[in-house]
Design a protein around this motif. Structure first.
Motif, PDB file in Angstrom:
ATOM      1  N   SER A 171      30.519   8.199   0.246  1.00 46.74           N
ATOM      2  CA  SER A 171      30.009   9.313  -0.511  1.00 46.74           C
ATOM      3  C   SER A 171      31.186  10.460  -0.095  1.00 46.74           C
ATOM      4  O   SER A 171      31.818  11.232  -0.875  1.00 46.74           O
ATOM      5  CB  SER A 171      28.799   9.922  -0.284  1.00 46.74           C
ATOM      6  OG  SER A 171      27.712   8.771  -0.394  1.00 46.74           O
ATOM      7  N   VAL A 172      31.774  10.322   1.217  1.00 47.81           N
ATOM      8  CA  VAL A 172      32.456  11.352   1.726  1.00 47.81           C
ATOM      9  C   VAL A 172      33.863  10.871   1.566  1.00 47.81           C
ATOM     10  O   VAL A 172      34.985  11.869   1.328  1.00 47.81           O
ATOM     11  CB  VAL A 172      32.087  11.560   3.238  1.00 47.81           C
ATOM     12  CG1 VAL A 172      33.229  12.729   3.662  1.00 47.81           C
ATOM     13  CG2 VAL A 172      30.824  12.216   3.287  1.00 47.81           C
ATOM     14  N   LEU A 173      34.480   9.812   1.439  1.00 45.00           N
ATOM     15  CA  LEU A 173      35.989   9.402   1.371  1.00 45.00           C
ATOM     16  C   LEU A 173      36.758   9.872   0.233  1.00 45.00           C
ATOM     17  O   LEU A 173      37.672  10.377   0.442  1.00 45.00           O
ATOM     18  CB  LEU A 173      36.242   7.789   1.578  1.00 45.00           C
ATOM     19  CG  LEU A 173      35.986   7.620   3.224  1.00 45.00           C
ATOM     20  CD1 LEU A 173      36.303   5.817   3.220  1.00 45.00           C
ATOM     21  CD2 LEU A 173      37.359   7.950   3.885  1.00 45.00           C
ATOM     22  N   PRO A 174      35.919   9.840  -0.812  1.00 45.15           N
ATOM     23  CA  PRO A 174      36.820  10.395  -2.048  1.00 45.15           C
ATOM     24  C   PRO A 174      37.166  12.090  -1.917  1.00 45.15           C
ATOM     25  O   PRO A 174      38.201  12.296  -2.098  1.00 45.15           O
ATOM     26  CB  PRO A 174      35.895  10.378  -3.316  1.00 45.15           C
ATOM     27  CG  PRO A 174      34.961   9.150  -2.980  1.00 45.15           C
ATOM     28  CD  PRO A 174      34.781   9.402  -1.362  1.00 45.15           C
ATOM     29  N   HIS A 175      36.311  12.687  -1.154  1.00 42.11           N
ATOM     30  CA  HIS A 175      36.433  14.080  -0.918  1.00 42.11           C
ATOM     31  C   HIS A 175      37.521  14.311   0.030  1.00 42.11           C
ATOM     32  O   HIS A 175      38.258  15.121  -0.024  1.00 42.11           O
ATOM     33  CB  HIS A 175      35.267  14.623  -0.490  1.00 42.11           C
ATOM     34  CG  HIS A 175      34.022  14.935  -1.714  1.00 42.11           C
ATOM     35  ND1 HIS A 175      33.743  15.907  -2.396  1.00 42.11           N
ATOM     36  CD2 HIS A 175      33.328  14.068  -2.083  1.00 42.11           C
ATOM     37  CE1 HIS A 175      33.083  15.685  -3.297  1.00 42.11           C
ATOM     38  NE2 HIS A 175      32.569  14.255  -3.277  1.00 42.11           N
ATOM     39  N   LEU A 176      37.442  13.696   1.200  1.00 42.50           N
ATOM     40  CA  LEU A 176      38.650  13.634   2.131  1.00 42.50           C
ATOM     41  C   LEU A 176      39.812  13.342   1.668  1.00 42.50           C
ATOM     42  O   LEU A 176      40.842  13.753   2.101  1.00 42.50           O
ATOM     43  CB  LEU A 176      38.134  12.517   3.120  1.00 42.50           C
ATOM     44  CG  LEU A 176      38.824  12.583   4.355  1.00 42.50           C
ATOM     45  CD1 LEU A 176      39.105  13.939   5.293  1.00 42.50           C
ATOM     46  CD2 LEU A 176      38.769  11.447   5.270  1.00 42.50           C
ATOM     47  N   ARG A 177      39.769  12.326   0.506  1.00 42.37           N
ATOM     48  CA  ARG A 177      40.987  11.979   0.107  1.00 42.37           C
ATOM     49  C   ARG A 177      41.613  12.982  -0.812  1.00 42.37           C
ATOM     50  O   ARG A 177      42.933  13.569  -0.572  1.00 42.37           O
ATOM     51  CB  ARG A 177      40.839  10.741  -0.888  1.00 42.37           C
ATOM     52  CG  ARG A 177      41.997   9.793  -0.646  1.00 42.37           C
ATOM     53  CD  ARG A 177      41.618   8.321  -1.440  1.00 42.37           C
ATOM     54  NE  ARG A 177      40.686   8.397  -2.439  1.00 42.37           N
ATOM     55  CZ  ARG A 177      39.819   7.393  -2.442  1.00 42.37           C
ATOM     56  NH1 ARG A 177      39.865   6.519  -1.509  1.00 42.37           N
ATOM     57  NH2 ARG A 177      38.866   7.317  -3.509  1.00 42.37           N
ATOM     58  N   VAL A 242      45.231   6.642   3.465  1.00 43.69           N
ATOM     59  CA  VAL A 242      43.937   7.014   3.241  1.00 43.69           C
ATOM     60  C   VAL A 242      43.450   6.260   2.021  1.00 43.69           C
ATOM     61  O   VAL A 242      41.982   5.728   2.078  1.00 43.69           O
ATOM     62  CB  VAL A 242      43.982   8.544   2.995  1.00 43.69           C
ATOM     63  CG1 VAL A 242      42.672   9.117   2.471  1.00 43.69           C
ATOM     64  CG2 VAL A 242      44.335   9.316   3.932  1.00 43.69           C
ATOM     65  N   LYS A 243      44.240   6.107   0.980  1.00 40.28           N
ATOM     66  CA  LYS A 243      43.625   5.037  -0.097  1.00 40.28           C
ATOM     67  C   LYS A 243      43.291   3.684   0.444  1.00 40.28           C
ATOM     68  O   LYS A 243      42.067   3.388  -0.091  1.00 40.28           O
ATOM     69  CB  LYS A 243      44.965   4.901  -1.284  1.00 40.28           C
ATOM     70  CG  LYS A 243      44.665   5.961  -2.307  1.00 40.28           C
ATOM     71  CD  LYS A 243      45.642   5.578  -3.388  1.00 40.28           C
ATOM     72  CE  LYS A 243      45.925   6.826  -4.248  1.00 40.28           C
ATOM     73  NZ  LYS A 243      47.137   6.723  -5.034  1.00 40.28           N
ATOM     74  N   GLY A 244      43.736   3.127   1.226  1.00 41.76           N
ATOM     75  CA  GLY A 244      43.742   1.921   1.885  1.00 41.76           C
ATOM     76  C   GLY A 244      42.159   1.798   2.568  1.00 41.76           C
ATOM     77  O   GLY A 244      41.288   1.184   2.560  1.00 41.76           O
ATOM     78  N   LEU A 245      42.210   3.171   3.366  1.00 42.43           N
ATOM     79  CA  LEU A 245      40.759   3.438   4.175  1.00 42.43           C
ATOM     80  C   LEU A 245      39.514   3.335   3.086  1.00 42.43           C
ATOM     81  O   LEU A 245      38.678   2.880   3.322  1.00 42.43           O
ATOM     82  CB  LEU A 245      41.009   4.848   4.781  1.00 42.43           C
ATOM     83  CG  LEU A 245      41.429   4.759   6.107  1.00 42.43           C
ATOM     84  CD1 LEU A 245      41.705   6.164   6.800  1.00 42.43           C
ATOM     85  CD2 LEU A 245      40.865   3.809   7.076  1.00 42.43           C
TER      86      LEU A 245
END
Lengths: 253, 195
Positions: A171-177, A242-245
């Protein structure tokens, strides 16, 4: 013609157009001191690239600014986790972040120069520019976690680690990206601007400052071109990372 | 055992539950029936520990609880198979379990698809497969067969019936036939209390 090839050709055409405009302006200016032409800048950049000192300077600046950006990303995540848990802490921190975002970066650079050593100022400034963006975006990601999924986790008594891995992070990763997309360029430019004003030893900012003092306009342009190219390369590499993550957990958005 | 005693709950201006009591032992099956908005779902939420009552008591000694909510509550970024693995332990055999339950709910061919690639009925079946894969001691289902055609409802109901064995079942439904097919004792609910 395949779409990616067409896209590349179009980008090259746009670049060529602006280089021609620059060349035309340089011809009209008639003096290298006022406005050097693209070939003159390219030649100077190639000459600089032949010196070991050039690469050392680039390396030191990159390390300095990246250290600031990475610290801000980590601190932003930790602060977002804390303010997600405590409304009081969020109420305290929120105006501070707004203040940081709306204060001119030059004011912070001068202040930081009073408080800190000149070597640390660019790192501090890069961090300061990135921190509010990361904090705000990660906070939005945490706030946006679907409460129904958290209820599901509660009913099924899922272990905390699994909830973090399967619900919280995706849920958070797209925002971090998104935060990194907008914050990286900001941090890099602010960091170099801080170097110009604080002139730490072996830094891009110092070389830009010296070029300005000695009216070496071509060198000023060459260093600026190096900053722009580096910015594109670093941004591209970090965003790919970050995309890879993100793909592991949230490849299907 | 699941036990609710004299449960009262007010949500906003509305007194939703008015002194409800319920006892559900291992192997027992109960269906709650009643008009829409009478508090059945809220009672399930209290039973699942998702909503604390204002007064009264809700106790549950079942350790493995499977739940099928009105909405499927699937992880949009996980495949059908991964959604089932979510509730299973991270061991190798879970992959076999997930495959078994996907086949049982006629979802074998979509195991690598994501929820937004599935129809509403498929999503609901996936939610049922996830609950059954846990091999629950208590299965709580809130109108679980919505968005499925009649023939499919029959087959899915049979699968649920066969898989329950000694598990307790608490079902919310509007269909008396559905309750009877799953062997449930029917309790009628109205205006926040049992009739």
């Amino acid at each position: 013609m395949r779409p990616p090839l067409r896209k590349t050709l179009r980008a090259l055409a746009v670049l060529l157009f602006w280089l021609l405009i620059w060349q035309l302006a340089a011809v009209l200016a008639g003096q290298e001191l006022l406005l050097p032409s693209p070939p003159q800048v390219a030649r100077r950049l190639l000459l600089l690239a032949g010196e070991g000192e050039f690469w050392l300077t680039l390396g030191r600046s990159i390390l300095r600014v990246l250290a600031g950006i990475v610290s801000a990303v980590l601190l932003g995540i930790v602060l977002a986790l804390l303010t997600h848990r405590s409304a009081a802490l969020r109420a305290l921190l929120s105006p501070l972040m707004t203040l940081v975002k709306s204060t001119p970066v030059a004011s912070f650079i001068i202040l930081a120069l009073v408080w800190l050593g000149r070597d640390v100022v660019p790192l501090f400034i890069a961090a300061l520019m990135v921190l509010p963006v990361v904090w705000a975006n990660v906070s939005a990601g945490l706030d946006g976690i679907d409460p129904q999924l958290l209820e599901l986790a509660r009913v099924y008594r899922l272990p905390r680690g699994r909830v973090l891995r399967r619900i919280t992070l995706p849920s958070v990763l797209p925002h971090l990206r998104a935060a990194l997309c907008s914050a990286l360029g900001l941090g890099w430019k602010a960091g170099v601007a801080a170097e110009v004003l604080t002139v730490p030893a072996r830094s891009i900012g110092k070389r830009i400052y010296e070029a300005k003092v000695y009216l070496e306009t071509t060198e000023l342009f060459a260093w600026t071109a190096a900053v722009v190219l580096l910015s594109l390369v670093i941004e591209g590499l970090l965003l790919r990372l970050v995309k890879g993550l993100g793909k592991g957990e949230n490849g299907h958005a | 055992m699941l036990e609710l005693r004299e449960v009262f709950l007010r949500l906003g201006d509305k007194q939703v539950l008015r002194g409800c009591g319920l006892r559900l032992s291992a192997g027992e099956r109960i269906a709650l029936m009643g008009p829409s908005g009478c508090g059945k779902t809220t009672l399930l939420r209290v039973a699942l520990g998702l909503q604390a009552p204002d007064s009264g008591e809700a106790r549950c000694s079942f350790r493995r609880i499977g739940a099928v909510f009105q909405e499927p509550r699937l992880l949009g970024w996980c495949t059908a198979e991964e959604n089932i693995n979510l509730v299973l332990s991270d061991k190798a055999e879970t992959m076999r379990d997930a495959a078994f339950w996907l086949d049982a709910l006629e979802l074998g061919e979509v195991r690598t698809l994501y929820p937004d690639e599935l129809s509403g009925g498929m999503q609901q079946r996936l939610s049922i497969a996830r609950a059954l894969a846990l091999r629950p001691e208590l299965l709580v289902m809130d109108e679980p067969f919505k968005a499925m055609d009649e023939a499919l409802v029959l087959r899915v109901r049979q699968t649920v019936e066969r898989s329950l064995s000694a598990a307790a079942l608490l079902l919310v439904t509007h269909s008396e036939e559905e309750a009877q097919a799953l062997g449930c004792r029917i309790l009628r609910f109205k205006d926040g209390r049992f009739e």
